[in-house]
Write an enzyme that holds these catalytic residues in place. Structure first.
Site, PDB file in Angstrom:
ATOM      1  N   CYS A  84       1.210  -1.271   0.307  1.00 29.94           N
ATOM      2  CA  CYS A  84       0.042   0.291   0.194  1.00 29.94           C
ATOM      3  C   CYS A  84       0.534   1.198  -0.379  1.00 29.94           C
ATOM      4  O   CYS A  84       1.611   1.481   0.615  1.00 29.94           O
ATOM      5  CB  CYS A  84      -1.155   0.044   1.222  1.00 29.94           C
ATOM      6  SG  CYS A  84      -2.039   1.470   1.276  1.00 29.94           S
ATOM      7  N   GLU A  85       0.501   2.363  -1.004  1.00 34.57           N
ATOM      8  CA  GLU A  85       1.585   3.081  -0.657  1.00 34.57           C
ATOM      9  C   GLU A  85       1.618   4.501  -0.046  1.00 34.57           C
ATOM     10  O   GLU A  85       2.010   5.651   0.586  1.00 34.57           O
ATOM     11  CB  GLU A  85       1.132   4.129  -2.285  1.00 34.57           C
ATOM     12  CG  GLU A  85      -0.353   4.893  -2.706  1.00 34.57           C
ATOM     13  CD  GLU A  85      -0.250   5.567  -3.965  1.00 34.57           C
ATOM     14  OE1 GLU A  85      -0.569   6.488  -4.114  1.00 34.57           O
ATOM     15  OE2 GLU A  85       0.047   5.248  -4.750  1.00 34.57           O
ATOM     16  N   HIS A  86       0.040   4.242   0.759  1.00 32.05           N
ATOM     17  CA  HIS A  86      -0.820   5.236   1.857  1.00 32.05           C
ATOM     18  C   HIS A  86       1.173   4.804   2.860  1.00 32.05           C
ATOM     19  O   HIS A  86       1.164   5.569   4.058  1.00 32.05           O
ATOM     20  CB  HIS A  86      -1.739   5.121   1.884  1.00 32.05           C
ATOM     21  CG  HIS A  86      -2.359   5.511   0.825  1.00 32.05           C
ATOM     22  ND1 HIS A  86      -3.623   4.821   0.618  1.00 32.05           N
ATOM     23  CD2 HIS A  86      -2.219   6.714  -0.631  1.00 32.05           C
ATOM     24  CE1 HIS A  86      -4.379   5.253  -0.790  1.00 32.05           C
ATOM     25  NE2 HIS A  86      -3.183   6.276  -0.882  1.00 32.05           N
ATOM     26  N   HIS A  87       0.345   3.770   3.194  1.00 33.51           N
ATOM     27  CA  HIS A  87       1.438   2.994   4.746  1.00 33.51           C
ATOM     28  C   HIS A  87       2.623   1.898   4.589  1.00 33.51           C
ATOM     29  O   HIS A  87       3.485   1.628   5.669  1.00 33.51           O
ATOM     30  CB  HIS A  87       0.384   2.547   5.630  1.00 33.51           C
ATOM     31  CG  HIS A  87      -0.628   3.273   5.711  1.00 33.51           C
ATOM     32  ND1 HIS A  87      -1.536   3.436   5.316  1.00 33.51           N
ATOM     33  CD2 HIS A  87      -1.688   3.754   6.964  1.00 33.51           C
ATOM     34  CE1 HIS A  87      -3.137   4.090   5.835  1.00 33.51           C
ATOM     35  NE2 HIS A  87      -2.530   5.148   7.359  1.00 33.51           N
ATOM     36  N   GLN A  94      -5.206  -1.131  -4.596  1.00 36.55           N
ATOM     37  CA  GLN A  94      -5.740  -1.458  -5.272  1.00 36.55           C
ATOM     38  C   GLN A  94      -6.742  -1.089  -6.135  1.00 36.55           C
ATOM     39  O   GLN A  94      -6.619  -1.773  -7.415  1.00 36.55           O
ATOM     40  CB  GLN A  94      -6.696  -2.636  -4.186  1.00 36.55           C
ATOM     41  CG  GLN A  94      -7.679  -3.421  -4.500  1.00 36.55           C
ATOM     42  CD  GLN A  94      -8.039  -4.415  -3.813  1.00 36.55           C
ATOM     43  OE1 GLN A  94      -7.860  -4.365  -2.744  1.00 36.55           O
ATOM     44  NE2 GLN A  94      -9.442  -5.563  -3.885  1.00 36.55           N
ATOM     45  N   HIS A 135      -5.733  -6.076   3.708  1.00 34.65           N
ATOM     46  CA  HIS A 135      -5.045  -4.601   3.642  1.00 34.65           C
ATOM     47  C   HIS A 135      -4.477  -4.580   4.831  1.00 34.65           C
ATOM     48  O   HIS A 135      -5.251  -4.049   5.502  1.00 34.65           O
ATOM     49  CB  HIS A 135      -5.629  -3.681   3.283  1.00 34.65           C
ATOM     50  CG  HIS A 135      -6.249  -3.402   1.524  1.00 34.65           C
ATOM     51  ND1 HIS A 135      -5.252  -2.524   0.813  1.00 34.65           N
ATOM     52  CD2 HIS A 135      -6.512  -4.231   1.003  1.00 34.65           C
ATOM     53  CE1 HIS A 135      -5.902  -2.653  -0.369  1.00 34.65           C
ATOM     54  NE2 HIS A 135      -6.278  -3.389  -0.567  1.00 34.65           N
ATOM     55  N   CYS A 149      -3.037  -2.520   6.048  1.00 39.19           N
ATOM     56  CA  CYS A 149      -3.055  -1.337   6.962  1.00 39.19           C
ATOM     57  C   CYS A 149      -4.623  -1.261   7.434  1.00 39.19           C
ATOM     58  O   CYS A 149      -4.951   0.033   8.590  1.00 39.19           O
ATOM     59  CB  CYS A 149      -3.125  -0.587   6.075  1.00 39.19           C
ATOM     60  SG  CYS A 149      -4.212  -0.148   4.953  1.00 39.19           S
TER      61      CYS A 149
END
Length: 267
Positions: free
Chosen positions: A152-155, A193, A221, A223
């Site tokens: 995941c590019e956010h976390h 995703q 996920h 996250c």
């Protein structure tokens, strides 16, 4: 100062940016993160962790170095299928010839409907063989159970699950393993995703030029499981469809079962 160079980031377009950090710089950054988390990077169990972690991150993001379209193009095969218009013309012509039996039970070329010659009653073979149009959905290619692992590019936490790819060929098919390789090439990047699903579909659409394509991902996920709302059983489903494909059996009912029909009835 680090010299500037042009390299590909996110596999989308070239842009000018500093050269990527070296292996040694990546390891130093990981040692800093270990200290940030409150541990000692020099203790026995963590001495080699920066090297291992940097190597693992390189593997998990190896998709940036893959030319996906070239990868899929390595195993393209022609199926020699006619276009929709040609299929309709052939079907109409064969249907008209098959129905052209005269009132005495013979066809226009003198062959009786029971397979005998009209002249002497001897067995014969009709030259008219009706060719039915393929049934709706025939020729569909579907591969399910493709395992997906991404970050995941956010976390920068993992998400993983399965990918299902279905397409209706036009004139080309691709080696089945290439479908999984294309999916993994896009997954081995920092992703969300929704975009991952769309990238897989659009890439195969461009290479195969099919009548239609469907890509469905169902993922868990970390996250959402390990932090935040902490819902380890939550599964995210995303879908991208391009062109035309026969509808999935029961897809309408499954959708209402998942979200609940506003009228409260069972469908």
């Amino acid at each position: 100062r680090r010299r500037r160079a042009t390299y590909r980031g996110r596999g989308a377009r070239e842009h000018a940016s500093p050269m990527p950090p070296t292996q040694q710089e990546a390891e130093a950054a990981i040692r800093t993160l270990i200290e940030y988390m409150g541990d000692d990077p020099n203790r026995e169990g963590l001495k080699s962790s920066p090297r291992r972690s940097a190597k693992a991150l390189r593997f998990l993001t190896a998709g940036y170095g893959v030319d996906v379209e070239a990868l899929a193009s390595q195993a393209l095969f022609s199926v020699g299928e006619s276009s929709d218009e040609e299929l309709e013309e052939d079907h109409a012509a064969n249907g008209a010839a098959a129905s052209g039996t005269a009132a005495n039970g013979t066809s226009s070329d003198g062959v009786a409907a029971n397979g005998t010659s009209a002249e002497n009653g001897t067995p014969g073979v009709s030259s008219v063989v009706p060719v039915p149009r393929p049934m709706q959905g025939s020729g569909l290619v579907e591969v399910s159970g493709i395992e997906i692992y991404s970050l995941c590019e956010h976390h920068l936490l993992p998400f993983f699950g399965t990918c299902r790819i279905a397409y209706l060929p036009s004139r080309k098919v691709v080696g089945l393993s290439k479908l999984a390789r294309v999916a993994n090439a896009f997954a081995r990047r920092l992703q969300i995703q929704e975009r991952l699903t769309q990238q897989i579909a659009e890439s195969l659409w461009k290479v195969l030029q099919p009548r239609g394509i469907r890509v469905v991902l169902e993922c868990t996920h970390m996250c959402m499981s390990m932090r935040g709302v902490q819902q380890p059983r939550a599964i995210t489903a995303t879908r991208t469809e391009l062109g035309w494909l026969p509808p999935e059996p029961g897809a309408y009912n499954r959708g209402w079962e998942q979200v609940g029909c506003p009228c409260g009835a069972r469908h």
